[in-house]
Scaffold this motif. Structure first.
Motif, PDB file in Angstrom:
ATOM      1  N   ARG A  24      48.514  45.274  36.763  1.00 51.10           N
ATOM      2  CA  ARG A  24      49.047  46.915  36.713  1.00 51.10           C
ATOM      3  C   ARG A  24      49.560  46.743  35.791  1.00 51.10           C
ATOM      4  O   ARG A  24      49.998  48.299  35.614  1.00 51.10           O
ATOM      5  N   ILE A  25      50.457  46.831  34.646  1.00 54.52           N
ATOM      6  CA  ILE A  25      51.371  47.426  33.631  1.00 54.52           C
ATOM      7  C   ILE A  25      50.503  47.914  32.701  1.00 54.52           C
ATOM      8  O   ILE A  25      50.567  48.400  32.517  1.00 54.52           O
ATOM      9  N   SER A  26      49.325  47.507  33.136  1.00 55.47           N
ATOM     10  CA  SER A  26      48.102  47.912  32.042  1.00 55.47           C
ATOM     11  C   SER A  26      47.667  49.448  32.844  1.00 55.47           C
ATOM     12  O   SER A  26      47.305  50.515  31.741  1.00 55.47           O
ATOM     13  N   SER A  34      45.956  41.163  30.225  1.00 53.03           N
ATOM     14  CA  SER A  34      45.961  40.362  29.685  1.00 53.03           C
ATOM     15  C   SER A  34      45.959  39.591  28.664  1.00 53.03           C
ATOM     16  O   SER A  34      44.569  39.225  28.353  1.00 53.03           O
ATOM     17  N   CYS A  35      46.709  38.544  27.961  1.00 53.20           N
ATOM     18  CA  CYS A  35      46.073  37.510  26.821  1.00 53.20           C
ATOM     19  C   CYS A  35      45.829  36.063  27.802  1.00 53.20           C
ATOM     20  O   CYS A  35      46.052  36.768  29.283  1.00 53.20           O
ATOM     21  N   GLY A  61      47.788  54.978  29.828  1.00 47.47           N
ATOM     22  CA  GLY A  61      48.014  53.444  29.898  1.00 47.47           C
ATOM     23  C   GLY A  61      45.804  52.870  29.582  1.00 47.47           C
ATOM     24  O   GLY A  61      45.056  53.628  29.630  1.00 47.47           O
ATOM     25  N   GLY A  62      46.001  51.955  30.068  1.00 50.19           N
ATOM     26  CA  GLY A  62      44.855  51.133  29.978  1.00 50.19           C
ATOM     27  C   GLY A  62      44.755  50.236  28.829  1.00 50.19           C
ATOM     28  O   GLY A  62      45.772  50.653  28.218  1.00 50.19           O
ATOM     29  N   TYR A  63      43.335  49.424  29.102  1.00 51.12           N
ATOM     30  CA  TYR A  63      43.472  47.679  27.932  1.00 51.12           C
ATOM     31  C   TYR A  63      43.226  48.877  26.574  1.00 51.12           C
ATOM     32  O   TYR A  63      42.705  49.546  26.211  1.00 51.12           O
ATOM     33  N   LEU A  64      42.912  48.220  25.664  1.00 49.62           N
ATOM     34  CA  LEU A  64      43.797  48.626  24.237  1.00 49.62           C
ATOM     35  C   LEU A  64      41.515  47.596  24.214  1.00 49.62           C
ATOM     36  O   LEU A  64      40.933  47.184  24.316  1.00 49.62           O
ATOM     37  N   ASP A  65      41.010  48.898  23.189  1.00 49.93           N
ATOM     38  CA  ASP A  65      39.927  48.830  22.795  1.00 49.93           C
ATOM     39  C   ASP A  65      39.952  47.720  21.872  1.00 49.93           C
ATOM     40  O   ASP A  65      41.188  47.544  20.687  1.00 49.93           O
ATOM     41  N   PRO A  66      39.068  46.698  21.748  1.00 52.77           N
ATOM     42  CA  PRO A  66      38.762  45.708  19.976  1.00 52.77           C
ATOM     43  C   PRO A  66      39.500  46.379  19.141  1.00 52.77           C
ATOM     44  O   PRO A  66      39.865  45.521  18.353  1.00 52.77           O
ATOM     45  N   ASP A  67      38.791  47.285  18.669  1.00 49.82           N
ATOM     46  CA  ASP A  67      39.460  48.082  17.138  1.00 49.82           C
ATOM     47  C   ASP A  67      40.921  48.527  17.396  1.00 49.82           C
ATOM     48  O   ASP A  67      41.844  48.971  15.681  1.00 49.82           O
ATOM     49  N   GLU A  68      41.653  49.325  18.614  1.00 47.78           N
ATOM     50  CA  GLU A  68      43.102  49.520  18.094  1.00 47.78           C
ATOM     51  C   GLU A  68      43.703  48.249  18.345  1.00 47.78           C
ATOM     52  O   GLU A  68      44.807  48.568  18.324  1.00 47.78           O
TER      53      GLU A  68
END
Length: 77
Positions: A24-26, A34-35, A61-68
């Motif tokens: 939800r935070i994402s 989540s780490c 919002g949303g999860y970061l891409d690995p490059d980002e």
């Protein structure tokens, strides 16, 4: 992403609830998702850390891409 706008949120609770909170935070902030899930032997509670950029709005919002994520202070799971 500016390091000055990145915060780390520590979530503690039962695994299902902690992961749902991280999700939800994402949805609200650009985040690492989540780490690594951590737990202490013999305890029901888990710990999840989420790195979030609070300067980004809900529509970003949303999860970061690995490059980002690289250089954002986030270690993805």
């Amino acid at each position: 992403m500016s390091d000055e706008s990145v915060i780390t949120i520590e979530i503690r609770g039962h695994e299902k609830a902690a992961l749902e909170a991280a999700h939800r935070i994402s949805a609200l902030f650009l985040s690492s998702g989540s780490c690594r899930l951590r737990c202490k032997p013999g305890e029901d509670e888990v710990q999840v850390l989420v790195h979030a950029d609070v300067c980004r709005g809900a529509d970003e919002g949303g999860y970061l891409d690995p490059d980002e994520a690289e250089g954002a202070g986030a270690s993805l799971r």
